[in-house]
Design a protein around this motif. Structure first.
Motif, PDB file in Angstrom:
ATOM      1  N   GLU A  17     -24.415  -1.354  52.078  1.00  0.00           N
ATOM      2  CA  GLU A  17     -25.326  -1.608  53.100  1.00  0.00           C
ATOM      3  C   GLU A  17     -26.000  -0.791  54.636  1.00  0.00           C
ATOM      4  O   GLU A  17     -27.293  -0.561  54.472  1.00  0.00           O
ATOM      5  N   GLN A  21     -30.154   2.455  55.254  1.00  0.00           N
ATOM      6  CA  GLN A  21     -29.962   1.597  55.847  1.00  0.00           C
ATOM      7  C   GLN A  21     -30.917   2.743  57.180  1.00  0.00           C
ATOM      8  O   GLN A  21     -30.033   3.790  57.885  1.00  0.00           O
ATOM      9  N   GLU A  65     -40.575  -7.311  50.648  1.00  0.00           N
ATOM     10  CA  GLU A  65     -39.835  -7.982  50.350  1.00  0.00           C
ATOM     11  C   GLU A  65     -39.427  -9.090  51.371  1.00  0.00           C
ATOM     12  O   GLU A  65     -39.899 -10.202  50.766  1.00  0.00           O
ATOM     13  N   SER A  66     -38.265  -8.913  52.299  1.00  0.00           N
ATOM     14  CA  SER A  66     -38.318 -10.243  53.036  1.00  0.00           C
ATOM     15  C   SER A  66     -38.778  -9.134  54.816  1.00  0.00           C
ATOM     16  O   SER A  66     -38.057  -8.398  55.168  1.00  0.00           O
ATOM     17  N   ASP A 107     -34.797  -7.281  60.320  1.00  0.00           N
ATOM     18  CA  ASP A 107     -34.422  -6.006  59.599  1.00  0.00           C
ATOM     19  C   ASP A 107     -35.466  -6.470  58.032  1.00  0.00           C
ATOM     20  O   ASP A 107     -36.127  -7.673  58.243  1.00  0.00           O
ATOM     21  N   ARG A 109     -36.769  -5.475  54.601  1.00  0.00           N
ATOM     22  CA  ARG A 109     -36.471  -5.065  53.013  1.00  0.00           C
ATOM     23  C   ARG A 109     -37.507  -4.647  52.313  1.00  0.00           C
ATOM     24  O   ARG A 109     -38.553  -5.549  51.876  1.00  0.00           O
ATOM     25  N   ARG A 111     -38.834  -3.074  48.755  1.00  0.00           N
ATOM     26  CA  ARG A 111     -39.150  -2.171  47.028  1.00  0.00           C
ATOM     27  C   ARG A 111     -39.371  -1.308  46.795  1.00  0.00           C
ATOM     28  O   ARG A 111     -40.248  -0.330  47.754  1.00  0.00           O
ATOM     29  N   VAL A 122     -32.902  -0.450  47.010  1.00  0.00           N
ATOM     30  CA  VAL A 122     -33.911  -1.515  47.868  1.00  0.00           C
ATOM     31  C   VAL A 122     -33.630  -0.717  49.345  1.00  0.00           C
ATOM     32  O   VAL A 122     -32.817  -0.261  50.135  1.00  0.00           O
ATOM     33  N   ARG A 123     -34.730  -0.450  49.631  1.00  0.00           N
ATOM     34  CA  ARG A 123     -35.100   0.365  51.282  1.00  0.00           C
ATOM     35  C   ARG A 123     -35.633  -0.768  52.242  1.00  0.00           C
ATOM     36  O   ARG A 123     -35.727  -1.355  52.140  1.00  0.00           O
ATOM     37  N   GLN A 124     -34.584  -0.063  53.692  1.00  0.00           N
ATOM     38  CA  GLN A 124     -34.110  -1.535  54.188  1.00  0.00           C
ATOM     39  C   GLN A 124     -34.284  -0.502  55.946  1.00  0.00           C
ATOM     40  O   GLN A 124     -34.394   0.430  56.298  1.00  0.00           O
TER      41      GLN A 124
END
Length: 453
Positions: A17, A21, A65-66, A107, A109, A111, A122-124
């Motif tokens: 992950e 990132q 997204e978050s 952080d 996130r 789409r 997913v792009r972080q």
């Protein structure tokens, strides 16, 4: 055995992950009073409520997204909840000024988009920000000085008004000390306290920015009090010689510790690897205080900016581990809600006029510079030609018409005071709703653009 396997797979997943990132190291820099703590609080709030405020109308936040503000596994986390408690109290109050180091980790996130979005991960993005007392920036120019040079500089500053009058008898006392004479520990401790009081007067009574050593005003944690006991000897210079237990020897040793351990350690650990920088400047306060405060702000900001590396270092330099350089700079006049919306651009223009030469140097190095008048939390509302707001420490509301702001800063730095009021935060602020502001959405979007999503 199963527990070991589970832990191993968890570590692998976490590393995978992390590899996907992108990390943005953002330096939020600003002198004391620029509103840095309020800005960071608003930044987190705007991201947490990205679907409700102005951010929801612009890319890439339509794909966000978050958002997670981290406080676990973060050393000295930013006191976001404490700041929210202050802003939502009745009556509302501004968050306490920063007194020590803290870290912000956010952080995001996103789409994926495009034809391959179904197979793309997913792009972080991780935003990493350091919060610290604004005064500490003022010590960065000390990295270029030895103790004798600093004494020369302080002697020059105390020759000029308003510092000469603010220093009063302290200036003559420091002039009377023979640098080669044996140091008196009790007198040194008393003079250190007197110098600290002088710095407080410079900041409080005259609005001056260059107050050194900065940690006399905000020491932070983990600093031995004895190592802060030094003063400028106004008869010393770069050619003064040291002798055992002399005033010069004792003060020089502690100055060197202060410069090499505290100032350089702070710079090397937290500023050498920045990608982007947000520079917050309270321009209205010095404009209200007058010509001397504006000149001091200009000199302080030029010295601070010269302590950073700006420009594109390029792939080869990064591969060879040359020091990376800041490639994007947001230069923001803060608290512009204290004037009418049509005057806010003038405040920003006056700030850019003040820093014209230094900003030209930064742009010449290939740095993308964004100039933006900013209010992280808007405390006023407009009614016709008037502004309505609450005053700090008082109940009720006042209606006032702010003083005029010139389209450009006069070269003489002489102008009519805008006569500012001490405003309290607006009522009804809540973590689950985006705070009212001016242009925070523009700045947050500009920061995220640097991630090239």
């Amino acid at each position: 055995m199963q527990n070991k396997s589970a832990n191993w797979f968890k570590q692998v997943a976490q590393r995978a992950e992390t590899l996907g990132q992108q990390r943005l190291r953002v330096g939020v820099t600003g002198l004391s009073g620029a509103g840095k703590t309020t800005f960071i609080t608003s930044l987190i709030n705007q991201l947490e409520n990205h679907g409700k405020g102005l951010l929801a109308r612009r890319a890439p936040f339509d794909r966000l997204e978050s958002v997670r503000w981290q406080r676990e596994n973060v050393e000295q986390p930013f006191p976001y909840l404490d700041a929210l408690a202050a802003l939502s109290s009745v009556p509302a109050r501004w968050p306490d000024s920063t007194s020590d180091l803290s870290r912000v980790v956010i952080d995001l996130r996103f789409r994926p988009q495009g034809l391959l979005r179904k197979v793309q991960p997913v792009r972080q993005v991780r935003i990493d920000i350091l919060d610290y007392p604004g005064e500490w920036l003022l010590d960065l120019p000390l990295l270029q000085l030895d103790y004798g040079q600093w004494c020369e500089q302080m002697a020059q500053w105390l020759e000029q008004e308003p510092r000469r009058s603010l220093a009063g008898e302290l200036r003559q006392t420091l002039l009377n000390i023979d640098p080669a004479a044996p140091a008196d520990a009790a007198q040194l401790a008393a003079l250190k306290d007197a110098w600290t009081e002088f710095l407080l007067r410079c900041r409080r009574d005259a609005g001056l920015s260059r107050n050194q050593p900065a940690r006399f005003l905000q020491p932070g944690s983990g600093v031995a009090e004895q190592m802060l006991q030094f003063i400028p000897l106004l008869r010393a210079n770069r050619h003064s010689s040291e002798s055992d237990s002399s005033w010069f020897s004792v003060c020089a040793a502690r100055f060197n510790y202060y410069r090499d351990y505290l100032v350089r350690g702070f710079y090397d650990e937290h500023f050498r690897h920045l990608d982007q920088q947000v520079l917050l400047v309270d321009m209205l306060g010095p404009m209200d205080a007058g010509e001397a405060a504006l000149a001091d702000l200009r000199d302080a900001m030029e010295a601070v900016l010269s302590s950073f590396d700006y420009g594109r270092s390029g792939l080869l330099a990064r591969l060879l581990r040359f020091r990376p350089r800041i490639r994007r700079l947001a230069f923001c006049a803060t608290k512009v809600d204290k004037v009418s919306p049509e005057q806010q651009r003038s405040v920003q223009q006056c700030l850019e006029d003040l820093m014209l030469d230094r900003l030209a140097d930064v742009r010449h190095g290939g740095v993308e510079v964004l100039g933006l008048p900013l209010s992280a939390i808007r405390a006023t509302r407009q009614e016709g030609e008037n502004l309505v707001a609450g005053l700090e420490g008082q109940e009720g509301w006042v209606r006032y018409r702010p003083g005029s702001i010139p389209a450009h800063l006069p070269q003489s730095l002489q102008l009519n005071s805008p006569e500012l009021l001490p405003l309290r935060p607006p009522p009804g602020l809540h973590r689950s709703e985006p705070f009212p502001h001016y242009r925070m959405d523009d700045l947050v979007a500009w920061l995220i653009e640097g991630a090239q999503l």
